[in-house]
Design an enzyme around this catalytic site. Structure first.
Site, mmCIF file in Angstrom:
data_model
loop_
_atom_site.group_PDB
_atom_site.id
_atom_site.type_symbol
_atom_site.label_atom_id
_atom_site.label_comp_id
_atom_site.label_asym_id
_atom_site.label_seq_id
_atom_site.Cartn_x
_atom_site.Cartn_y
_atom_site.Cartn_z
ATOM 1 N N ASP A 1 0.795 -1.166 -0.027
ATOM 2 C CA ASP A 1 -0.181 0.114 -0.055
ATOM 3 C C ASP A 1 0.937 1.197 0.081
ATOM 4 O O ASP A 1 0.668 2.296 -0.540
ATOM 5 C CB ASP A 1 -0.892 0.075 1.395
ATOM 6 C CG ASP A 1 -2.091 -0.890 1.118
ATOM 7 O OD1 ASP A 1 -2.101 -1.561 0.133
ATOM 8 O OD2 ASP A 1 -2.982 -0.913 2.254
ATOM 9 N N TYR B 1 1.910 1.864 -3.540
ATOM 10 C CA TYR B 1 0.691 2.570 -4.222
ATOM 11 C C TYR B 1 0.579 4.144 -3.814
ATOM 12 O O TYR B 1 0.318 4.889 -4.726
ATOM 13 C CB TYR B 1 -0.276 1.626 -3.948
ATOM 14 C CG TYR B 1 -1.820 2.506 -4.532
ATOM 15 C CD1 TYR B 1 -1.924 2.208 -5.863
ATOM 16 C CD2 TYR B 1 -2.532 3.126 -3.914
ATOM 17 C CE1 TYR B 1 -3.103 2.748 -6.443
ATOM 18 C CE2 TYR B 1 -3.573 3.945 -4.511
ATOM 19 C CZ TYR B 1 -3.924 3.565 -5.823
ATOM 20 O OH TYR B 1 -5.031 4.323 -6.342
ATOM 21 N N SER C 1 -14.449 7.696 -1.037
ATOM 22 C CA SER C 1 -13.100 7.327 -0.595
ATOM 23 C C SER C 1 -12.761 8.465 0.372
ATOM 24 O O SER C 1 -13.356 9.089 1.142
ATOM 25 C CB SER C 1 -12.124 7.538 -1.755
ATOM 26 O OG SER C 1 -11.088 7.068 -1.102
ATOM 27 N N LYS D 1 -8.373 3.785 11.590
ATOM 28 C CA LYS D 1 -8.675 3.501 10.546
ATOM 29 C C LYS D 1 -8.609 1.853 10.351
ATOM 30 O O LYS D 1 -7.448 1.402 10.377
ATOM 31 C CB LYS D 1 -7.788 4.379 9.522
ATOM 32 C CG LYS D 1 -8.258 4.141 8.126
ATOM 33 C CD LYS D 1 -7.527 5.224 6.994
ATOM 34 C CE LYS D 1 -8.113 5.012 5.825
ATOM 35 N NZ LYS D 1 -7.668 3.753 4.927
ATOM 36 N N ARG E 1 -18.788 -1.499 -1.526
ATOM 37 C CA ARG E 1 -18.847 -0.145 -2.028
ATOM 38 C C ARG E 1 -18.537 -0.045 -3.518
ATOM 39 O O ARG E 1 -19.086 0.737 -4.028
ATOM 40 C CB ARG E 1 -17.500 0.918 -1.617
ATOM 41 C CG ARG E 1 -17.315 2.051 -2.024
ATOM 42 C CD ARG E 1 -16.037 2.686 -1.190
ATOM 43 N NE ARG E 1 -14.961 2.089 -1.613
ATOM 44 C CZ ARG E 1 -13.735 2.770 -1.452
ATOM 45 N NH1 ARG E 1 -13.587 3.689 -0.797
ATOM 46 N NH2 ARG E 1 -12.629 2.013 -1.841
ATOM 47 N N GLU F 1 -16.820 -0.899 8.278
ATOM 48 C CA GLU F 1 -15.623 -1.652 7.598
ATOM 49 C C GLU F 1 -15.761 -3.232 8.108
ATOM 50 O O GLU F 1 -16.305 -3.733 9.241
ATOM 51 C CB GLU F 1 -14.551 -1.227 8.495
ATOM 52 C CG GLU F 1 -13.207 -1.451 7.714
ATOM 53 C CD GLU F 1 -13.170 -0.639 6.389
ATOM 54 O OE1 GLU F 1 -14.198 0.378 6.144
ATOM 55 O OE2 GLU F 1 -12.175 -0.586 5.681
ATOM 56 N N LYS G 1 -12.512 13.007 11.662
ATOM 57 C CA LYS G 1 -14.100 13.425 11.341
ATOM 58 C C LYS G 1 -14.504 14.581 12.206
ATOM 59 O O LYS G 1 -14.234 14.726 13.287
ATOM 60 C CB LYS G 1 -14.709 12.189 11.577
ATOM 61 C CG LYS G 1 -14.532 11.020 10.888
ATOM 62 C CD LYS G 1 -15.721 9.721 11.096
ATOM 63 C CE LYS G 1 -14.965 8.689 10.428
ATOM 64 N NZ LYS G 1 -15.841 7.526 10.558
ATOM 65 N N LYS H 1 -2.213 8.368 7.594
ATOM 66 C CA LYS H 1 -1.758 7.311 7.180
ATOM 67 C C LYS H 1 -0.382 6.871 7.948
ATOM 68 O O LYS H 1 0.362 7.550 7.879
ATOM 69 C CB LYS H 1 -1.424 6.719 5.831
ATOM 70 C CG LYS H 1 -2.962 6.763 5.043
ATOM 71 C CD LYS H 1 -3.853 5.720 5.082
ATOM 72 C CE LYS H 1 -3.310 4.447 4.140
ATOM 73 N NZ LYS H 1 -3.772 4.511 2.760
HETATM 74 P P1 NAD Z 1 -8.860 4.558 2.031
HETATM 75 O O1 NAD Z 1 -8.945 3.114 2.360
HETATM 76 O O2 NAD Z 1 -7.656 5.168 2.140
HETATM 77 O O3 NAD Z 1 -9.940 5.433 2.819
HETATM 78 C C1 NAD Z 1 -11.302 5.081 2.632
HETATM 79 C C2 NAD Z 1 -11.973 3.892 3.370
HETATM 80 O O4 NAD Z 1 -11.436 3.809 4.925
HETATM 81 C C3 NAD Z 1 -13.292 4.044 3.580
HETATM 82 O O5 NAD Z 1 -14.035 3.809 2.371
HETATM 83 C C4 NAD Z 1 -13.507 2.964 4.875
HETATM 84 O O6 NAD Z 1 -13.816 1.531 4.029
HETATM 85 C C5 NAD Z 1 -12.165 2.877 5.264
HETATM 86 N N1 NAD Z 1 -12.363 3.128 7.120
HETATM 87 C C6 NAD Z 1 -11.827 2.343 7.757
HETATM 88 N N2 NAD Z 1 -11.931 2.960 9.201
HETATM 89 C C7 NAD Z 1 -12.720 3.800 8.781
HETATM 90 C C8 NAD Z 1 -13.598 4.536 10.075
HETATM 91 N N3 NAD Z 1 -13.059 4.586 10.934
HETATM 92 N N4 NAD Z 1 -14.267 5.813 9.375
HETATM 93 C C9 NAD Z 1 -14.352 5.902 8.112
HETATM 94 N N5 NAD Z 1 -13.590 4.925 7.110
HETATM 95 C C10 NAD Z 1 -12.926 3.943 7.614
HETATM 96 O O7 NAD Z 1 -9.524 4.498 0.540
HETATM 97 P P2 NAD Z 1 -9.740 3.629 -0.495
HETATM 98 O O8 NAD Z 1 -10.181 4.554 -1.517
HETATM 99 O O9 NAD Z 1 -10.528 2.522 -0.197
HETATM 100 O O10 NAD Z 1 -8.425 3.033 -0.813
HETATM 101 C C11 NAD Z 1 -7.374 3.580 -1.099
HETATM 102 C C12 NAD Z 1 -6.209 2.990 -0.395
HETATM 103 O O11 NAD Z 1 -6.119 1.496 -0.745
HETATM 104 C C13 NAD Z 1 -4.855 3.413 -0.813
HETATM 105 O O12 NAD Z 1 -4.311 4.494 0.090
HETATM 106 C C14 NAD Z 1 -3.924 2.127 -0.657
HETATM 107 O O13 NAD Z 1 -3.338 2.175 0.523
HETATM 108 C C15 NAD Z 1 -4.973 1.132 -0.953
HETATM 109 N N6 NAD Z 1 -4.695 0.646 -2.422
HETATM 110 C C16 NAD Z 1 -3.742 -0.152 -2.511
HETATM 111 C C17 NAD Z 1 -3.413 -0.690 -3.812
HETATM 112 C C18 NAD Z 1 -2.409 -1.608 -3.974
HETATM 113 O O14 NAD Z 1 -2.110 -2.128 -5.237
HETATM 114 N N7 NAD Z 1 -1.583 -2.045 -2.901
HETATM 115 C C19 NAD Z 1 -4.094 -0.393 -4.921
HETATM 116 C C20 NAD Z 1 -5.406 0.289 -4.824
HETATM 117 C C21 NAD Z 1 -5.435 1.005 -3.414
#
Ligand code: NAD
Length: 327
Positions: free
Chosen positions: A33, A36, A82, A115, A136, A170, A286, A310
């Protein structure tokens, strides 16, 4: 326009879109991650210098990934968005200041939450009964995975509320369940899951519900859609109410008013994260007051009232701490 800059931008965008497909659609990431995230931040930097290059297929304009499964599709009444990420305390402070400026207030209360490293889930109840569960997906359309949701023990199948309600949270796999699952897969000569998040996503999207049941998925529910309909005024109050209704909630949240408290919370959980029975990858900020949240609204991709700090990857963090201790 510098041609090679533009070509590099297109290459970066294409590479990120490949990583997104592997991660969101195939549950099989090939990069960590943090790698990414690093490339995505690079993309954002180029796009802010060249907004004219941004097209609809940019990762900055899209939530999640395309749906490519046998589940029926489910259109979300309110998009599942997101979240903006920041990677340092300074950036967290700057984001909090931007929010205060936007609402024109010097003091804004934040509810800090862990998170959880899982996948987002939506649950709908009518007449006190669970009627729909979905993923989602691309934010607008997810997968209807209702039969599998019924296999998650901590999801209440009935709640003491007659009004229709949608809640979100989650879905995750605890560290022990993840280790057990991968050990079993090794024994059976199957490939292992890269991390608990991908294992949870794969487990939730099984066509055979009995497989989902065997994986011991868990949830933390943290979001009430249209909370004012239920007399709720703040996020911290909503978490308490969700717990009273019977949902699994994470009670490690903390309402903070100043940045020293933010710093303490981040330091505390940066240390505690290894001992928690589930994976977390950061801290979510939040705006606590729902009226202020409405005022802030959303962009096409993220709510303006929340963002995530993060954590650095565990290896890098351990290394940093070691250096601190030895100097
Ligand atoms: P995100 O995971 O960075 O953040 C949004 C998500 O956080 C929400 O949809 C929810 O599911 C989650 N979340 C967890 N705890 C929460 C809380 N207490 N309150 C609110 N939300 C909470 O965003 P995203 O768009 O889902 O994913 C992006 C992330 O996914 C990137 O930052 C990356 O780390 C990872 N990613 C990795 C790859 C890879 O190839 N490794 C590819 C794409 C995305």
């Amino acid at each position: 326009m510098n041609n090679s800059d533009y070509e590099n931008y297109i290459k970066l965008k294409d590479q990120l879109n490949i990583y997104r497909r592997q991660y969101y659609t195939e549950d099989a990431p090939t990069v960590q991650d943090f790698e990414y995230d690093r490339l995505y931040q690079e993309l954002l930097k180029v796009e802010s210098a060249h907004p004219e290059w941004v097209t609809n297929d940019s990762p900055s304009q899209n939530v999640g990934g395309a749906i490519n499964s046998a589940f029926p599709k489910f259109r979300h009444e309110i998009p599942m968005l997101s979240m903006d990420d920041v990677f340092s305390l300074e950036e967290s402070q700057a984001s909090a200041e931007r929010i205060k400026k936007f609402v024109n207030q010097t003091d804004v209360e934040f509810n800090l939450e862990l998170k959880i490293d899982g996948l987002a889930l939506s649950l709908i109840y009518e007449n006190g009964r669970l009627v729909k569960g979905s993923t989602r997906g691309d934010g607008f359309v997810g997968e209807d995975i209702t039969p599998n949701i019924f296999q998650i023990d901590d999801v209440p199948k009935t709640i003491p509320l007659k009004e229709r309600i949608e809640v979100r949270g989650e879905c995750y796999l605890g560290k022990d369940s993840f280790a057990e699952l991968n050990n079993k897969r090794l024994e059976d000569g199957k490939s292992t899951f890269a991390n608990p998040r991908n294992a949870a996503a794969g487990s939730l999207r099984q066509l055979d519900s009995s497989i989902t049941k065997s994986r011991h998925l868990q949830t933390f529910i943290y979001f009430v859609i249209e909370p004012e309909n239920y007399g709720l005024k703040t996020q911290s109050e909503a978490l308490k109410q969700l717990q009273e209704w019977g949902f699994a909630t994470n009670n490690q949240n903390r309402v903070v008013n100043d940045f020293k408290e933010v710093q303490n919370y981040i330091d505390e959980y940066q240390e505690k994260r290894l001992d928690l029975p589930y994976n977390i990858d950061g801290i979510v900020f939040k705006v606590n007051d729902f009226k202020l949240q409405s005022l802030l609204g959303n962009t096409v991709k993220v709510p303006r009232w929340e963002f995530a700090y993060k954590f650095p990857p565990i290896e890098a963090h351990t290394h940093l701490r070691t250096i601190e201790w030895t100097v």
